[in-house]
Design an enzyme around this catalytic site. Structure first.
Site, PDB file in Angstrom:
ATOM      1  N   ASP A  66       0.856  -1.201   0.000  1.00  0.00           N
ATOM      2  CA  ASP A  66       0.000   0.000   0.000  1.00  0.00           C
ATOM      3  C   ASP A  66       0.880   1.235   0.000  1.00  0.00           C
ATOM      4  O   ASP A  66       1.829   1.295   0.778  1.00  0.00           O
ATOM      5  CB  ASP A  66      -0.785   0.075   1.322  1.00  0.00           C
ATOM      6  N   SER A 101       4.832   4.204  10.931  1.00  0.00           N
ATOM      7  CA  SER A 101       4.995   3.018  10.100  1.00  0.00           C
ATOM      8  C   SER A 101       3.634   2.367   9.882  1.00  0.00           C
ATOM      9  O   SER A 101       2.728   2.522  10.694  1.00  0.00           O
ATOM     10  CB  SER A 101       5.937   2.025  10.764  1.00  0.00           C
ATOM     11  N   LYS A 102       3.545   1.627   8.791  1.00  0.00           N
ATOM     12  CA  LYS A 102       2.268   0.998   8.445  1.00  0.00           C
ATOM     13  C   LYS A 102       1.883  -0.053   9.489  1.00  0.00           C
ATOM     14  O   LYS A 102       0.719  -0.356   9.664  1.00  0.00           O
ATOM     15  CB  LYS A 102       2.362   0.352   7.062  1.00  0.00           C
ATOM     16  N   ARG A 103       2.904  -0.602  10.154  1.00  0.00           N
ATOM     17  CA  ARG A 103       2.623  -1.622  11.154  1.00  0.00           C
ATOM     18  C   ARG A 103       1.959  -1.000  12.384  1.00  0.00           C
ATOM     19  O   ARG A 103       1.057  -1.567  12.966  1.00  0.00           O
ATOM     20  CB  ARG A 103       3.948  -2.294  11.539  1.00  0.00           C
ATOM     21  N   LYS A 104       2.421   0.179  12.746  1.00  0.00           N
ATOM     22  CA  LYS A 104       1.978   0.778  14.002  1.00  0.00           C
ATOM     23  C   LYS A 104       0.803   1.724  13.854  1.00  0.00           C
ATOM     24  O   LYS A 104       0.074   1.974  14.797  1.00  0.00           O
ATOM     25  CB  LYS A 104       3.139   1.582  14.589  1.00  0.00           C
TER      26      LYS A 104
END
Ligand code: GLU
Length: 499
Positions: free
Chosen positions: A19, A256-259
């Protein structure tokens, strides 16, 4: 002043590895601003040389997200242009002559060290806490045959830069002024599979594409000395650098995309943010509001006053409260019909509504949009607020708590309301309000707060709803009556059961 600046060529160079990241839009916004300010061009280059990390569809999402934000490039894989191709994977043969040149001039060398050897070397260096880390130049000056005699040999060599002792570590940055970076390692520029690494490709492409101003995240500051060496060795003019601050979460960690879901550019669209609000938000993250503190600014205003020295250098905090506020502002600024279009478009995109919604639903939504516009923060709140309008009368969910909160006089209130709704002529919100107020408040002496509550619960199923009389007018006489009678019957039944 624009007349002092030659037309700039800027670029954003995302890797299509998932993404699109919000950072890509952040860079693109400043790239485009500078290109527009100087009458130059903004280029999109797709950096897809890391074949293992490619994600299908990601490139398309990059195009669409930039279009959505109004940040479409002037040149790119889709637009074309005179400096193509704009995908690095289509430029692979471009890099070889430059690698040859660097090898021939002694600025680069072949390295046959296997991955295992490099790993061991790193571990040793870590354990012994050596001051000098990085590649130990085992292969430097050796022929293939000589190197093959030694341990840790790999068949396919990489090419490394021979970083000199006097490598310049300082450079000028448009945002930060004089910047200094740590001494680089002998960076790999061509991988064993024949693909260039980012460092070589970025320098060669920026040069061949005539990029004058490199706008990128501050995480690339430490790479700049390597790039400067490559510019010098290859005889290229050095472009200007603008290293943008990293976007940070409210706890100051790197976004970040994770967080943080908001690191995904598509998230903003899914949540019902307007592109103009997101663009304004990104603008504010990197750039102070105008002198009078006005935070709402169009892209054109941003461009007009744009100057690199005003860009923030400290990590801007990604504060969604501010974005919500901006979004609400832009929502209220829209013509109600335009807002309705946006809600419909959002509903179709997210699958909340079918591709071809019913005419009645579209009409109801158009009629109801002005009712919710004053308090709407995001497009995704619209349909839940209006679900009672779209529900069939016999499927309307009436909230039990809302019913339980009604007073004993709810039954006579509903009886009176039914008579007035039957008689109202014309069936307009003004007429409905006048009649119900006259009978319930003035005649029956019930406080307005209590008088209309049973009507609201009957018609909308809830204690809190968009403006009641307007909602009744939109629903029409028949639906309104069916709903008033249904609640009346329910209350009567409950009262009989109790009595
Ligand atoms: N491909 C790099 C990235 O994804 C580009 C960095 C640059 O702009 O030089 O961040």
């Amino acid at each position: 002043m624009s007349q002092h600046h030659a037309p700039a060529r800027t670029r954003v160079a995302p890797s299509p590895t998932g993404d699109p990241h919000v950072g890509t839009a952040f860079m693109a916004l400043f790239d485009l601003a500078w290109a527009r300010k100087t009458g130059g061009q903004f280029v999109l280059r797709i950096e897809d040389t890391d074949q293992n990390r490619l994600v299908p569809g990601s490139e398309q999402q990059i195009f669409e997200s930039l279009d959505w934000l109004g940040l479409s490039p002037d040149e790119g894989p889709r637009e074309g242009g005179s400096h193509g191709p704009y995908r690095q994977s289509e430029r692979l043969e471009t890099y070889a002559p430059f690698v040859e040149k660097l090898l021939a001039s002694g600025h680069a060398y072949l390295c046959w060290c296997s991955a295992d050897r490099l790993k061991e070397l790193r571990e040793q260096q870590q354990q012994s806490k050596q001051a000098v880390t990085g590649y130990d130049r085992m292969c430097l000056g050796l022929t293939r045959e000589e190197r093959a005699q030694l341990p840790g040999f790999a068949e396919h060599p990489v090419v490394r830069m021979l970083v000199p002792d006097d490598v310049p570590l300082e450079f000028d940055d448009l945002i930060r002024g004089r910047v200094s970076a740590p001494r680089p390692d002998d960076q790999v520029i061509l991988k064993a599979d024949g693909f260039p690494t980012y460092h070589l490709a970025v320098v060669v492409d920026d040069h061949l594409m005539g990029i004058t101003t490199i706008v990128r995240g501050e995480e690339w500051i430490s790479s700049t000395p390597k790039h400067l060496l490559l510019y010098r060795w290859l005889g290229f003019d050095v472009p200007q650098f603008a290293h943008m601050p990293l976007l940070r979460n409210t706890d100051r960690s790197k976004i970040s995309k994770r967080k943080n879901p908001a690191a995904r550019l598509l998230w903003f669209r899914e949540q019902g943010y307007l592109p103009e609000a997101v663009r304004n938000f990104l603008q504010l993250l990197g750039y102070p509001p105008s002198a009078d503190g006005e935070e709402v600014a169009t892209f054109e205003e941003f461009v007009e006053h744009f100057s690199w020295d005003k860009v923030n250098t400290t990590g801007p905090i990604f504060d969604l409260t501010k974005l919500d506020w901006l979004n609400g502002h832009y929502i209220r600024d829209l013509d109600p019909d335009e807002l309705a279009d946006r809600i419909i478009e959002w509903a179709k995109e997210t699958g909340e509504w079918p591709e071809k919604p019913s005419k009645r639903h579209v009409e109801l939504l158009r009629g109801a949009t002005p009712l919710i516009q004053p308090r709407l923060t995001r497009l995704n709140e619209a349909l839940p607020q209006l679900d009672f309008l779209f529900a069939a009368d016999d499927e309307l969910e009436v909230d039990d708590d809302a019913v339980a909160s009604l007073r004993d006089d709810a039954i006579p209130v509903l009886e009176t309301a039914i008579v007035e709704v039957e008689a109202a002529e014309p069936f307009s919100h003004e007429e409905l309000m006048a009649r119900l107020r006259a009978r319930l408040v003035d005649e029956m002496g019930i406080k307005a707060k209590f008088a209309f509550a049973p009507v609201r619960v009957a018609v909308t199923g809830r204690k809190v709803s968009p403006p009641l009389f307007e909602s009744m007018e939109l629903l029409g006489r028949e639906s309104t009556l069916v709903r008033l009678r249904a609640l009346h019957a329910r209350l009567l039944e409950a009262a009989t059961a109790e009595g």
